[in-house]
Design an enzyme around this catalytic site. Structure first.
Site, PDB file in Angstrom:
ATOM      1  N   THR A  37      32.539  36.874  46.439  1.00 47.74           N
ATOM      2  CA  THR A  37      31.863  35.411  47.019  1.00 47.74           C
ATOM      3  C   THR A  37      30.972  35.721  48.177  1.00 47.74           C
ATOM      4  O   THR A  37      30.191  35.526  48.708  1.00 47.74           O
ATOM      5  CB  THR A  37      33.119  34.195  46.776  1.00 47.74           C
ATOM      6  OG1 THR A  37      33.837  34.373  47.804  1.00 47.74           O
ATOM      7  CG2 THR A  37      33.057  33.687  45.944  1.00 47.74           C
ATOM      8  N   GLN A 113      38.708  41.945  37.145  1.00 48.80           N
ATOM      9  CA  GLN A 113      38.231  41.397  36.055  1.00 48.80           C
ATOM     10  C   GLN A 113      36.182  40.735  36.398  1.00 48.80           C
ATOM     11  O   GLN A 113      36.190  39.923  35.750  1.00 48.80           O
ATOM     12  CB  GLN A 113      38.752  39.630  36.355  1.00 48.80           C
ATOM     13  CG  GLN A 113      40.567  40.109  36.400  1.00 48.80           C
ATOM     14  CD  GLN A 113      41.199  37.872  35.997  1.00 48.80           C
ATOM     15  OE1 GLN A 113      40.880  37.298  35.647  1.00 48.80           O
ATOM     16  NE2 GLN A 113      41.590  38.082  38.252  1.00 48.80           N
ATOM     17  N   HIS A 131      37.581  43.164  32.171  1.00 50.29           N
ATOM     18  CA  HIS A 131      36.714  42.288  31.175  1.00 50.29           C
ATOM     19  C   HIS A 131      35.450  42.613  31.047  1.00 50.29           C
ATOM     20  O   HIS A 131      34.088  42.009  31.245  1.00 50.29           O
ATOM     21  CB  HIS A 131      36.195  40.603  32.075  1.00 50.29           C
ATOM     22  CG  HIS A 131      37.585  40.052  32.474  1.00 50.29           C
ATOM     23  ND1 HIS A 131      37.608  38.851  33.477  1.00 50.29           N
ATOM     24  CD2 HIS A 131      38.897  40.624  31.895  1.00 50.29           C
ATOM     25  CE1 HIS A 131      38.665  38.580  33.073  1.00 50.29           C
ATOM     26  NE2 HIS A 131      40.098  39.257  31.752  1.00 50.29           N
ATOM     27  N   CYS A 163      18.170  43.441  18.303  1.00 57.12           N
ATOM     28  CA  CYS A 163      18.136  44.962  18.036  1.00 57.12           C
ATOM     29  C   CYS A 163      16.851  45.032  17.169  1.00 57.12           C
ATOM     30  O   CYS A 163      16.492  44.263  16.336  1.00 57.12           O
ATOM     31  CB  CYS A 163      19.747  45.199  16.799  1.00 57.12           C
ATOM     32  SG  CYS A 163      19.330  46.504  16.607  1.00 57.12           S
ATOM     33  N   SER A 202      41.662  35.482  42.713  1.00 57.93           N
ATOM     34  CA  SER A 202      41.693  35.500  41.106  1.00 57.93           C
ATOM     35  C   SER A 202      42.950  33.901  41.654  1.00 57.93           C
ATOM     36  O   SER A 202      43.498  33.803  42.345  1.00 57.93           O
ATOM     37  CB  SER A 202      42.257  36.409  40.323  1.00 57.93           C
ATOM     38  OG  SER A 202      42.313  36.247  39.246  1.00 57.93           O
ATOM     39  N   GLY A 226      42.200  28.470  48.226  1.00 56.71           N
ATOM     40  CA  GLY A 226      41.926  27.469  47.073  1.00 56.71           C
ATOM     41  C   GLY A 226      43.395  27.362  46.117  1.00 56.71           C
ATOM     42  O   GLY A 226      44.937  28.408  45.887  1.00 56.71           O
ATOM     43  N   ASP A 245      40.227  33.638  53.974  1.00 55.11           N
ATOM     44  CA  ASP A 245      39.338  33.945  53.636  1.00 55.11           C
ATOM     45  C   ASP A 245      39.845  35.816  53.830  1.00 55.11           C
ATOM     46  O   ASP A 245      40.459  36.718  54.369  1.00 55.11           O
ATOM     47  CB  ASP A 245      37.704  33.513  54.761  1.00 55.11           C
ATOM     48  CG  ASP A 245      36.717  34.767  54.205  1.00 55.11           C
ATOM     49  OD1 ASP A 245      36.182  34.497  53.134  1.00 55.11           O
ATOM     50  OD2 ASP A 245      37.170  35.683  54.627  1.00 55.11           O
TER      51      ASP A 245
HETATM   52  P1  OAD Z   1      38.402  31.771  39.744  1.00 55.18           P
HETATM   53  O1  OAD Z   1      36.947  31.694  40.000  1.00 55.18           O
HETATM   54  O2  OAD Z   1      39.392  31.560  38.407  1.00 55.18           O
HETATM   55  O3  OAD Z   1      39.209  31.686  41.400  1.00 55.18           O
HETATM   56  C1  OAD Z   1      38.752  32.370  42.335  1.00 55.18           C
HETATM   57  C2  OAD Z   1      39.781  32.273  43.086  1.00 55.18           C
HETATM   58  O4  OAD Z   1      39.183  33.090  44.626  1.00 55.18           O
HETATM   59  C3  OAD Z   1      39.730  31.216  43.620  1.00 55.18           C
HETATM   60  O5  OAD Z   1      40.635  30.302  43.622  1.00 55.18           O
HETATM   61  C4  OAD Z   1      38.889  30.390  44.831  1.00 55.18           C
HETATM   62  O6  OAD Z   1      39.704  29.576  45.781  1.00 55.18           O
HETATM   63  C5  OAD Z   1      39.611  31.868  45.772  1.00 55.18           C
HETATM   64  N1  OAD Z   1      38.291  32.273  46.908  1.00 55.18           N
HETATM   65  C6  OAD Z   1      37.359  32.523  46.550  1.00 55.18           C
HETATM   66  N2  OAD Z   1      36.254  33.276  47.449  1.00 55.18           N
HETATM   67  C7  OAD Z   1      37.294  32.899  48.574  1.00 55.18           C
HETATM   68  C8  OAD Z   1      37.683  33.717  49.892  1.00 55.18           C
HETATM   69  N3  OAD Z   1      36.338  34.565  50.990  1.00 55.18           N
HETATM   70  N4  OAD Z   1      38.174  34.298  50.424  1.00 55.18           N
HETATM   71  C9  OAD Z   1      39.607  33.374  49.891  1.00 55.18           C
HETATM   72  N5  OAD Z   1      39.513  33.051  47.949  1.00 55.18           N
HETATM   73  C10 OAD Z   1      38.207  33.068  47.326  1.00 55.18           C
HETATM   74  O7  OAD Z   1      38.275  33.500  39.720  1.00 55.18           O
HETATM   75  P2  OAD Z   1      38.966  34.606  38.322  1.00 55.18           P
HETATM   76  O8  OAD Z   1      40.462  34.886  39.057  1.00 55.18           O
HETATM   77  O9  OAD Z   1      38.719  36.196  38.553  1.00 55.18           O
HETATM   78  O10 OAD Z   1      36.035  36.081  32.577  1.00 55.18           O
HETATM   79  O11 OAD Z   1      38.632  34.125  36.801  1.00 55.18           O
HETATM   80  C11 OAD Z   1      39.097  35.063  35.608  1.00 55.18           C
HETATM   81  C12 OAD Z   1      38.268  34.645  34.560  1.00 55.18           C
HETATM   82  O12 OAD Z   1      37.818  33.261  34.338  1.00 55.18           O
HETATM   83  C13 OAD Z   1      36.786  35.508  35.423  1.00 55.18           C
HETATM   84  O13 OAD Z   1      37.002  37.443  34.670  1.00 55.18           O
HETATM   85  C14 OAD Z   1      35.838  35.198  34.406  1.00 55.18           C
HETATM   86  C15 OAD Z   1      35.944  33.892  34.635  1.00 55.18           C
HETATM   87  O14 OAD Z   1      36.213  32.823  32.887  1.00 55.18           O
HETATM   88  C16 OAD Z   1      35.127  35.885  31.807  1.00 55.18           C
HETATM   89  O15 OAD Z   1      34.057  35.591  31.561  1.00 55.18           O
HETATM   90  C17 OAD Z   1      36.109  36.136  30.465  1.00 55.18           C
HETATM   91 ZN    ZN Z   2      21.811  46.507  15.416  1.00 56.40          ZN
END
Ligand code: OAD
Ligand code: ZN
Length: 262
Positions: A37, A113, A131, A163, A202, A226, A245
């Site tokens: 982010t 991820q 992913h 395609c 995450s 969060g 952060d």
């Molecule tokens: P999420 O968006 O679920 O979680 C990101 C976390 O990072 C949240 O809890 C935010 O509050 C926190 N966050 C954001 N910026 C931050 C910062 N600067 N400092 C500290 N914390 C921060 O993302 P993922 O857990 O990666 O999958 O999501 C998992 C999967 O869900 C993704 O790979 C994607 C999605 O659907 C697919 O597309 C298959």
């Molecule tokens: Zn094809």
């Protein structure tokens, strides 16, 4: 770090984390969208996340394989936006910090991820993109593949890229809900063997990635602001949760370690 989720004053957390890094010989990172982010890429479930948008339908449909097969234009609308966001992005401080930890031999691998390739851009070598990634696309019918440059041209010249051999829908090599993740065994092995697991940016909602920390036998440090789902975490492993952060925290950690990489 004796118990789980201890309340430690914020000023001491960076020092504690630095001490754990100094003691560790086999560090592994599990990263999520929050890691990027600060590079300007929105996450999914944070306050400004992609899934917070009012689309009139469940936003998780963007990455739902059944919905993609029914109406690929829905995904491609968001994918084009995402690819625009990726133009000119740079790795964050935290990406570079973990690349430097690998270079100095402490960090053995990154399980991400994320599909933004920022870990690789920062110089990380052993990166498991569980992913998938945007480097390749393939035809869902005949499996013909296209590299990154060719995929970009197709995505920006057709509403739904097709395609040229069989007319099938082209899909980027990203793992959707309903599909198998990649590199799972290697990722499990990395977590089992590490003595310090970082979980950074995450929400720990999406499995099987969120189940990986259960395999840890050493210590776990979570850096995530969060909501963080703790229901899959092991109860018998010392776990520290830093709600700061990511970049600010790792800058403070490196103050105590002194890795030179900027
Ligand atoms: P999420 O968006 O679920 O979680 C990101 C976390 O990072 C949240 O809890 C935010 O509050 C926190 N966050 C954001 N910026 C931050 C910062 N600067 N400092 C500290 N914390 C921060 O993302 P993922 O857990 O990666 O999958 O999501 C998992 C999967 O869900 C993704 O790979 C994607 C999605 O659907 C697919 O597309 C298959
Ligand atoms: Zn094809």
């Amino acid at each position: 770090m004796e118990g789980c989720f201890e309340k430690i004053p914020n000023c001491n957390l960076a020092q504690i984390c630095a001490d754990e890094i100094k003691k560790a010989n086999n560090i592994v990172l599990l990263s999520g969208a929050g890691m990027s982010t600060n590079a300007g890429i929105p996450d999914f479930r944070g306050p400004n996340g992609i899934y917070r948008r009012q689309l009139g339908v469940n936003p998780e449909r963007i990455f739902d394989i059944d919905y993609f097969l029914e109406d690929p234009s829905f995904f491609y609308k968001f994918h084009r936006e995402f690819l625009q966001t990726l133009k000119n992005i740079k790795p964050t401080y935290a990406h570079k910090f973990f690349a430097a930890l690998e270079k100095n031999g402490k960090l053995k691998g990154i399980i991400t991820q994320n599909i933004d390739s920022l870990h690789q851009m920062a110089g990380s070598k052993n990166v498991m993109e569980i992913h998938g990634g945007i480097w390749k696309s393939f035809c869902i019918d005949c499996n013909k593949t296209w590299d990154y440059e060719e995929s970009m041209k197709l995505v920006f010249s057709q509403e739904v890229p097709r395609c040229d051999r069989c007319g099938g829908i082209i899909k980027p090599d990203i793992v959707f809900f309903g599909e198998m993740v990649k590199h799972l065994e290697e990722s499990q092995k990395l977590v089992k063997e590490c003595d310090l697991l970082f979980v950074v940016g995450s929400s720990l909602v999406v499995t099987p990635a969120a189940l990986l920390p259960r395999l840890a036998r050493g210590k776990i440090i979570i850096v995530n602001k969060g909501e963080t789902n703790k229901s899959y975490l092991p109860s018998n492993i010392p776990t520290l949760h830093v709600e700061q952060d990511i970049d600010e925290f790792f800058k403070a950690v490196n103050y105590h370690i002194g890795l030179d990489f900027e």
